[in-house]
Design an enzyme around this catalytic site. Structure first.
Site, PDB file in Angstrom:
ATOM      1  N   GLU A 106       0.870  -1.177   0.000  1.00  0.00           N
ATOM      2  CA  GLU A 106       0.000   0.000   0.000  1.00  0.00           C
ATOM      3  C   GLU A 106       0.905   1.223   0.000  1.00  0.00           C
ATOM      4  O   GLU A 106       1.472   1.586   1.028  1.00  0.00           O
ATOM      5  CB  GLU A 106      -0.912  -0.020   1.229  1.00  0.00           C
ATOM      6  CG  GLU A 106      -1.869  -1.191   1.284  1.00  0.00           C
ATOM      7  CD  GLU A 106      -2.919  -1.177   0.186  1.00  0.00           C
ATOM      8  OE1 GLU A 106      -3.152  -0.087  -0.393  1.00  0.00           O
ATOM      9  OE2 GLU A 106      -3.504  -2.219  -0.089  1.00  0.00           O
TER      10      GLU A 106
ATOM     11  N   CYS B 153      -2.115   9.215   2.438  1.00  0.00           N
ATOM     12  CA  CYS B 153      -1.674   8.628   1.162  1.00  0.00           C
ATOM     13  C   CYS B 153      -2.654   8.901   0.036  1.00  0.00           C
ATOM     14  O   CYS B 153      -2.258   8.931  -1.132  1.00  0.00           O
ATOM     15  CB  CYS B 153      -1.441   7.120   1.323  1.00  0.00           C
ATOM     16  SG  CYS B 153      -2.899   6.197   1.868  1.00  0.00           S
TER      17      CYS B 153
END
Length: 456
Positions: free
Chosen positions: A209, A243
């Protein structure tokens, strides 16, 4: 206990099959949920200490999301964990076929500092639900939350089942030298490459991720007042250290000035005239990241914000005008409260410009034009995103979350978390009562004709 011994002891417990019964997994998840509720104030205090997150933001983006994930997994786990029968081809007459979910074994989860509670616990939930043993490595950059997570998990789990390894690069390196059955990593692209290289030595499967430059497109058909409100929300959250934060603004040139007016009004409404003094506005994680962000703004045209405080490590939401895809700030993920603005007129060129870079983790489109919506959704590869909002796709446990290309591989959340940490074992069980002769030697024309009937 050494890291090597920690992993070995976990493998002993996993091989005992104690973690596999559904009742054991459900009990573990329910116990974790109870412990989080009991320790909520400690968790929120740690988040305040590490990132100066308000209790509201800490609960909304971390504690609350973890509790919601736990509730969803607990309510659905018995259905996910069943052996599932599937149809069997007639060529395999007198047989039944089924798929058996099976845990991978001993899992390594490496979590980041920006959401140090949520991004540690959410993948852990999936790993436990699937029946694995886990070693969790939280980030050293968020030490208060790391310690709270460690204390919390010790209350709930035997360390042979779930253990926490604290520390920095040395501990990371030592962990990556061990043989795990699966590695789940959340963090930067640079470190993701290191993790994947280490995993390749043991052919260990990975979920990465990562991040990247997530565009926020505002078309002239957008509701500008709501667009400004929602994109400012997405950029201010955790001071842009998210993110999936909108990284840069792509604004139709016809509405640029009007959008900027609305953005300025929203920032003033949200944080007041002195944002750096607002106690609910988070800080940058440390001095190094603070200075990196300050350097990114050098030689740029600042049209809003730009102020910072090195004592509190806070930076105002800052708008940079006259940017292009060649600008220095467009060469790396910002991960802070800075918004480069790039204008566009032609939709096709705008899409080509986005596609000229790496595939983003998220994309946000503000528009009331279904043709443009379809162009963007079918013409740009990205992990996930929103139409007419930002960030909130993460909060739907029924939506898998993950990147593509340089923004990551694999996904999780809800059922996808269970799938990520599960190997689906495919089985055919054959009866002795019937045995078709056509597959055996000698191969004849008659058998060949029969095979053609079955396989076509």
């Amino acid at each position: 206990m050494s890291i090597e011994n920690t992993v070995n002891y976990q493998r002993i417990l996993y091989n005992s099959k104690i973690t596999r019964p559904l009742a054991f997994r459900l009990y573990a998840l329910k116990s974790l949920k109870e412990a989080i509720i009991k320790n909520e104030s400690k968790i929120l205090a740690a988040l305040q200490k590490d990132l100066q997150k308000s209790s509201f933001e800490g609960y909304m983006t971390e504690v609350g999301m973890v509790l919601d994930e736990l509730s969803y997994v607990i309510n659905n786990l018995s259905k996910w964990a069943r052996v599932k029968g599937v149809r069997t081809p007639i060529a395999h007459f007198s047989a039944k076929s089924f798929i058996m979910p099976e845990p991978y074994g001993v899992i390594l989860i490496m979590s980041p500092w920006n959401y140090p509670f949520q991004l540690a616990l959410t993948p852990l939930i999936g790993a436990i639900a699937a029946g694995n043993c886990c070693v969790l490595k939280p980030s050293a950059y968020a030490p208060a939350t790391s310690q709270v997570v460690c204390d919390l998990l010790k209350q709930v789990f035997d360390q042979q089942h779930v253990s926490v390894v604290q520390g920095g690069r040395q501990e990371n390196q030592s962990l990556l030298e061990q043989k795990f059955d699966y590695i789940f990593f959340t963090g930067s692209i640079a470190v993701g490459k290191i993790v994947m290289k280490a995993a390749a030595e043991n052919l260990t499967p990975v979920t990465l991720e990562l991040g990247g430059k997530s565009p926020c497109i505002v078309d002239k058909t957008a509701n500008l007042k709501l667009a400004a409100k929602r994109l400012v929300f997405g950029k201010l959250l955790n001071a842009g250290q998210t993110c999936v934060a909108p990284d840069y603004l792509l604004v139709h040139e016809d509405i640029k000035d009007k959008l900027l007016e609305n953005i300025k009004a929203c920032v003033n409404e949200f944080l007041g005239k002195e944002p750096l003094l607002n106690p609910d506005y988070p800080k940058i994680i440390n001095e190094r990241h603070f200075q990196r962000l300050i350097a990114l703004m050098e030689h740029e045209t600042i049209i809003m914000g730009g102020k910072s405080d090195p004592q509190t490590l806070k930076i105002e939401l800052t708008l940079l005008d006259n940017c292009t895809f060649a600008s220095k700030i467009m060469q790396e993920e910002i991960f802070g409260p800075i918004f480069p603005i790039i204008t566009f007129r032609n939709h096709e060129k705008m899409i080509r410009d986005i596609n000229s870079g790496a595939k983003p983790l998220a994309l946000y489109l503000f528009a009331q034009d279904t043709k443009l919506e379809n162009m963007v959704l079918t013409g740009i590869a990205f992990g996930g995103g929103c139409i007419n909002d930002t960030i909130i796709h993460l909060a739907n446990t029924r939506l898998p979350f993950g990147g593509v290309g340089e923004s990551g591989m694999g996904g999780y959340h809800g059922k996808k978390s269970f799938d990520t940490f599960t190997h689906y074992k495919s089985i055919i069980k054959r009866s002795y009562s019937v045995d078709l002769d056509m597959r055996y030697h000698p191969y004849t024309e008659k058998k060949f004709a029969s095979i053609r009937k079955f396989l076509k």
